[in-house]
Scaffold this motif. Structure first.
Motif, mmCIF file in Angstrom:
data_model
loop_
_atom_site.group_PDB
_atom_site.id
_atom_site.type_symbol
_atom_site.label_atom_id
_atom_site.label_comp_id
_atom_site.label_asym_id
_atom_site.label_seq_id
_atom_site.Cartn_x
_atom_site.Cartn_y
_atom_site.Cartn_z
ATOM 1 N N LEU A 9 88.502 41.202 -31.674
ATOM 2 C CA LEU A 9 89.637 40.743 -32.545
ATOM 3 C C LEU A 9 89.543 40.086 -33.549
ATOM 4 C CD1 LEU A 9 91.586 39.315 -29.153
ATOM 5 C CD2 LEU A 9 92.324 41.163 -30.733
ATOM 6 N N THR A 10 88.545 39.523 -34.169
ATOM 7 C CA THR A 10 88.469 38.892 -35.267
ATOM 8 C C THR A 10 88.608 39.795 -36.500
ATOM 9 O OG1 THR A 10 85.831 39.186 -35.513
ATOM 10 C CG2 THR A 10 86.599 37.118 -34.412
ATOM 11 N N ASP A 11 88.497 40.907 -36.347
ATOM 12 C CA ASP A 11 88.675 41.862 -37.415
ATOM 13 C C ASP A 11 89.636 43.136 -37.002
ATOM 14 O OD1 ASP A 11 86.647 43.080 -36.101
ATOM 15 O OD2 ASP A 11 85.539 43.929 -37.804
ATOM 16 N N ASN A 12 90.179 42.870 -35.785
ATOM 17 C CA ASN A 12 91.114 43.972 -35.217
ATOM 18 C C ASN A 12 92.392 43.118 -34.557
ATOM 19 O OD1 ASN A 12 89.663 46.802 -35.444
ATOM 20 N ND2 ASN A 12 88.048 45.463 -34.667
ATOM 21 N N ALA A 13 92.637 42.195 -35.061
ATOM 22 C CA ALA A 13 93.700 41.443 -34.369
ATOM 23 C C ALA A 13 95.119 42.261 -34.585
ATOM 24 C CB ALA A 13 94.042 40.126 -34.860
ATOM 25 N N HIS A 14 95.200 43.084 -35.774
ATOM 26 C CA HIS A 14 96.206 44.127 -35.917
ATOM 27 C C HIS A 14 96.412 45.200 -34.828
ATOM 28 C CE1 HIS A 14 92.910 46.062 -37.827
ATOM 29 N NE2 HIS A 14 93.680 47.125 -37.635
ATOM 30 N N PRO A 16 95.024 45.034 -31.202
ATOM 31 C CA PRO A 16 94.717 44.955 -29.824
ATOM 32 C C PRO A 16 94.596 45.882 -29.039
ATOM 33 C CG PRO A 16 96.804 44.016 -30.036
ATOM 34 C CD PRO A 16 96.502 44.523 -31.257
ATOM 35 N N GLY A 17 95.194 46.803 -28.832
ATOM 36 C CA GLY A 17 95.040 48.305 -28.060
ATOM 37 C C GLY A 17 93.711 48.849 -28.290
ATOM 38 N N LYS A 18 93.403 49.086 -29.506
ATOM 39 C CA LYS A 18 91.971 49.609 -29.761
ATOM 40 C C LYS A 18 90.759 48.624 -29.013
ATOM 41 C CE LYS A 18 88.791 50.125 -33.804
ATOM 42 N NZ LYS A 18 88.679 49.891 -35.102
ATOM 43 N N VAL A 19 90.981 47.424 -29.225
ATOM 44 C CA VAL A 19 90.000 46.531 -28.521
ATOM 45 C C VAL A 19 89.968 46.829 -26.816
ATOM 46 C CG1 VAL A 19 89.298 43.974 -28.055
ATOM 47 C CG2 VAL A 19 90.164 44.674 -30.387
ATOM 48 N N ARG A 20 91.279 46.596 -26.499
ATOM 49 C CA ARG A 20 91.406 46.902 -25.196
ATOM 50 C C ARG A 20 90.892 48.312 -24.588
ATOM 51 N NH1 ARG A 20 96.286 47.430 -24.637
ATOM 52 N NH2 ARG A 20 96.303 49.857 -24.362
ATOM 53 N N ARG A 21 91.105 49.197 -25.272
ATOM 54 C CA ARG A 21 90.422 50.584 -24.726
ATOM 55 C C ARG A 21 88.860 50.717 -25.019
ATOM 56 N NH1 ARG A 21 95.061 51.896 -27.933
ATOM 57 N NH2 ARG A 21 93.798 52.514 -29.700
ATOM 58 N N SER A 22 88.473 49.872 -26.050
ATOM 59 C CA SER A 22 86.987 50.031 -26.350
ATOM 60 C C SER A 22 86.062 49.290 -25.098
ATOM 61 C CB SER A 22 86.696 49.205 -27.552
ATOM 62 O OG SER A 22 87.393 49.900 -28.901
ATOM 63 N N VAL A 23 86.781 48.358 -24.379
ATOM 64 C CA VAL A 23 86.033 47.743 -23.380
ATOM 65 C C VAL A 23 85.272 48.848 -22.506
ATOM 66 C CG1 VAL A 23 85.957 46.349 -21.296
ATOM 67 C CG2 VAL A 23 87.203 45.604 -23.556
ATOM 68 N N VAL A 24 86.023 49.600 -21.880
ATOM 69 C CA VAL A 24 85.834 50.791 -21.099
ATOM 70 C C VAL A 24 84.774 51.717 -21.738
ATOM 71 C CG1 VAL A 24 86.291 52.617 -19.554
ATOM 72 C CG2 VAL A 24 87.441 50.586 -19.431
ATOM 73 N N PHE A 82 87.152 41.620 -47.041
ATOM 74 C CA PHE A 82 88.178 40.499 -46.746
ATOM 75 C C PHE A 82 88.649 39.746 -48.155
ATOM 76 C CE2 PHE A 82 86.507 40.127 -42.217
ATOM 77 C CZ PHE A 82 87.748 40.965 -41.745
ATOM 78 N N GLY A 83 87.731 39.396 -49.086
ATOM 79 C CA GLY A 83 87.975 38.807 -50.314
ATOM 80 C C GLY A 83 88.120 37.326 -49.786
ATOM 81 N N HIS A 84 89.258 36.616 -50.026
ATOM 82 C CA HIS A 84 89.245 35.366 -49.751
ATOM 83 C C HIS A 84 90.338 35.134 -48.505
ATOM 84 C CE1 HIS A 84 87.605 33.778 -53.465
ATOM 85 N NE2 HIS A 84 88.575 34.572 -54.063
ATOM 86 N N ASP A 85 90.774 36.220 -48.086
ATOM 87 C CA ASP A 85 91.528 36.306 -46.667
ATOM 88 C C ASP A 85 90.874 36.643 -45.508
ATOM 89 O OD1 ASP A 85 93.791 35.836 -48.104
ATOM 90 O OD2 ASP A 85 94.136 37.898 -48.660
ATOM 91 N N VAL A 86 89.665 35.783 -45.288
ATOM 92 C CA VAL A 86 88.866 35.761 -44.210
ATOM 93 C C VAL A 86 89.359 35.396 -42.842
ATOM 94 C CG1 VAL A 86 86.476 35.506 -43.226
ATOM 95 C CG2 VAL A 86 86.838 35.812 -45.738
ATOM 96 N N PRO A 87 89.619 35.931 -41.979
ATOM 97 C CA PRO A 87 90.125 35.376 -40.729
ATOM 98 C C PRO A 87 89.387 34.221 -40.050
ATOM 99 C CG PRO A 87 90.227 37.782 -40.512
ATOM 100 C CD PRO A 87 89.491 37.630 -41.604
ATOM 101 N N ALA A 88 89.872 33.309 -39.826
ATOM 102 C CA ALA A 88 89.184 32.027 -39.179
ATOM 103 C C ALA A 88 88.103 32.518 -38.194
ATOM 104 C CB ALA A 88 90.073 30.908 -39.002
ATOM 105 N N GLY A 89 88.741 33.265 -37.101
ATOM 106 C CA GLY A 89 87.847 33.866 -36.027
ATOM 107 C C GLY A 89 86.636 34.397 -36.553
ATOM 108 N N PHE A 90 86.828 35.100 -37.424
ATOM 109 C CA PHE A 90 85.629 35.985 -38.117
ATOM 110 C C PHE A 90 84.600 35.012 -38.679
ATOM 111 C CE2 PHE A 90 83.092 38.518 -40.949
ATOM 112 C CZ PHE A 90 82.924 39.637 -40.416
ATOM 113 N N LEU A 91 85.084 33.935 -39.608
ATOM 114 C CA LEU A 91 84.157 33.180 -40.221
ATOM 115 C C LEU A 91 83.362 32.056 -39.191
ATOM 116 C CD1 LEU A 91 83.040 31.767 -42.877
ATOM 117 C CD2 LEU A 91 85.152 30.563 -42.718
#
Length: 295
Positions: A9-14, A16-24, A82-91
């Motif tokens: 989610l740290t770089d796919n928060a936009h 979440p369905g993709k993340v959910r599908r990727s688990v299986v 990301f430039g300066h817009d690094v998600p906090a979760g990613f950092l």
């Protein structure tokens, strides 16, 4: 085997369905390559609350400057633009990975070469925790890096990534494997068969280093290529034959597991239940060792 959906989610928060599908999908990959759930626990990160709690705790033992200096994080920030817009979760990923490793008290962590700095930072956090506790609560871990420490994408850029469109998946059909190998980056200056070619940085030879078991023949091919007289298509045909033979049985096993989704979900539920007990126990040890308030 941790399915790191929270990390994803740290770089796919936009999406979440993709993340959910990727688990299986990733679970199917693990099972297809021969991971035995009776011997190796396969679990889902987001269903292990102790990992999130340890991550938050560990963030108190690492500075922002240290997180920003981590070579893996710096490289990934650059790759993702990301430039300066690094998600906090990613950092904060190094602290989260430290939780993933230490919650299971792992001492050997199989990773690519690009992930070694994260294991090093995990050990820094471990030493700080143990130092504050005054005893060895957590063990340090060693990175287990294969001889080919990082597979590049077929385009020669960064590492292989499904999202980057430069990967060969474990479910790839024969035609897709052929197309991927044909498109592989070699030596742009090797224009004619008789021209000397460069092996270093040549994606085809990197993959042959990883998967060709006939080392003597491979070394002969490298020498021919460097000297001149060996065409790109010959080494690509060799690599394609190797990858077709490697992926075919994996693809078949994956399709078999995919046909019984309920069984795959049962494997994940059981593995996650086992992992939850283990990670909660480690969290309690850390909390008690640091002398934190408890009810």
């Amino acid at each position: 085997m941790l399915l790191a959906d929270s990390q994803a989610l740290t770089d796919n928060a936009h999406d979440p369905g993709k993340v959910r599908r990727s688990v299986v999908e990733i679970a199917l990959d693990y099972l297809a390559v021969g991971i035995d759930p009776q011997k190796s626990t396969i679990c889902v990160q987001s269903h292990l609350p102790a990992l999130a709690e340890l991550s938050m705790l560990y963030l108190n033992y690492v500075t922002m400057a240290r997180l920003e200096r981590n070579p893996t994080i710096k490289d990934e920030i650059r790759t993702r633009g990301f430039g300066h817009d690094v998600p906090a979760g990613f950092l904060c990923y190094p602290a989260a990975q430290a939780a993933d490793i230490t919650a299971f008290k792992a001492t050997l962590v199989p990773v690519g070469a690009d992930q070694a700095p994260l294991v090093e930072q995990t050990n820094e956090i471990v030493r700080r925790i143990n130092g504050v506790a005054g005893k060895a609560i957590l063990p340090e871990a060693q990175a287990l890096i294969p001889p080919v420490g990082r597979l590049p994408g077929i385009d020669g850029k960064a590492k292989m990534s499904k999202s980057g469109g430069n990967a060969i998946t474990l479910s790839a059909e024969p035609d897709a494997i052929s197309a991927a190998v044909r498109a592989m980056y070699t030596d742009p200056n090797h224009l004619r068969v008789e021209d000397p070619g460069k092996v270093e940085g040549n994606v085809v030879f990197t993959y042959l280093d990883a998967f060709d078991k006939d080392r003597a023949t491979l070394e002969d091919l490298k020498a021919q290529y460097r000297h001149g007289g060996l065409g790109d298509m010959k080494i690509k045909r060799r690599l394609e034959d190797i990858l077709q033979a490697l992926i075919a049985p994996i693809r078949a096993r994956r399709a078999e597991f995919a046909g019984d989704r309920a069984h795959v979900l049962d494997i994940l539920r059981q593995g996650t239940a086992t992992a939850r007990e283990r990670t909660e126990a480690t969290k309690r040890e850390v909390v008690e060792g640091l002398g934190l308030f408890q009810l």
